[in-house]
Design an enzyme around this catalytic site. Structure first.
Site, PDB file in Angstrom:
ATOM      1  CG  HIS A  67      -1.821   1.279   1.287  1.00 35.29           C
ATOM      2  ND1 HIS A  67      -3.021   1.202   1.106  1.00 35.29           N
ATOM      3  CD2 HIS A  67      -1.476   2.399   1.664  1.00 35.29           C
ATOM      4  CE1 HIS A  67      -3.623   2.330   1.219  1.00 35.29           C
ATOM      5  NE2 HIS A  67      -2.707   3.082   1.665  1.00 35.29           N
ATOM      6  CD  GLU A  68       1.816   3.362   3.949  1.00 34.94           C
ATOM      7  OE1 GLU A  68       1.962   4.656   3.013  1.00 34.94           O
ATOM      8  OE2 GLU A  68       0.648   3.244   4.102  1.00 34.94           O
ATOM      9  CG  HIS A  71       0.254   6.235  -0.668  1.00 35.85           C
ATOM     10  ND1 HIS A  71      -0.548   6.846  -1.112  1.00 35.85           N
ATOM     11  CD2 HIS A  71       0.106   5.461   0.446  1.00 35.85           C
ATOM     12  CE1 HIS A  71      -1.658   6.659  -0.350  1.00 35.85           C
ATOM     13  NE2 HIS A  71      -1.444   5.774   0.625  1.00 35.85           N
TER      14      HIS A  71
END
Length: 156
Positions: A67-68, A71
């Site tokens: 998820h990170e 980003h």
């Protein structure tokens, strides 16, 4: 797991799932409370909440890292990296990353138990449920103007 192992894991996941290098720092941050991890726009570093690894295991940690990294890679490419952006949602699906992390099992120690106070009218027996204490010498029943008294306190 130590910081060096975390750094290597993030680099491996970045190459395996995104086909791109992770050139910044990944670290644990024990002060994170309400999230599994965060991507820092200014430094491009990633911080991970170690409690998620301890309580929910390696699979949850890998999901948070993916998820990170979504980003991270989208931000560096100048594409939509925020949760609301279509580019971000599409990349999450492609790599199999969760949109939100699961909740931790234990609550933080500084949170208090919630309580419900029940006040009752002496005349008509009408009950009032309140989260906060009320001054029974200042307030009366709204129905019959009778005197209020604290009936019970329930912990939630």
């Amino acid at each position: 797991m130590e910081e060096k192992e975390l750094q290597k894991l993030v680099e491996k996941i970045s190459i395996d799932y995104f086909g791109k290098l992770f050139r910044h720092k990944a670290s644990f941050n024990g002060r994170l409370r309400s999230t599994g991890g965060r991507y820092l726009l200014g430094t491009h570093n990633i911080e991970i909440n170690k409690k998620y690894l301890d309580q929910l295991g390696m699979d949850e940690l890998i999901g948070i890292i993916k998820h990170e990294l979504c980003h991270y890679h989208l931000h560096l490419e100048g594409r939509g990296y925020q949760h609301r952006d279509q580019d971000f949602k599409v990349l999450l699906k492609q790599v199999g990353a969760p949109r939100f992390c699961r909740q931790l099992l234990d609550k933080p120690k500084n949170r208090t138990l919630k309580k419900l106070l029940i006040y009752q009218c002496d005349k008509c027996q009408l009950q009032y449920k309140r989260k906060r204490k009320i001054d029974t010498s200042r307030y009366v029943c709204g129905k019959c103007r009778g005197k209020l008294k604290k009936a019970k306190e329930i912990l939630l």
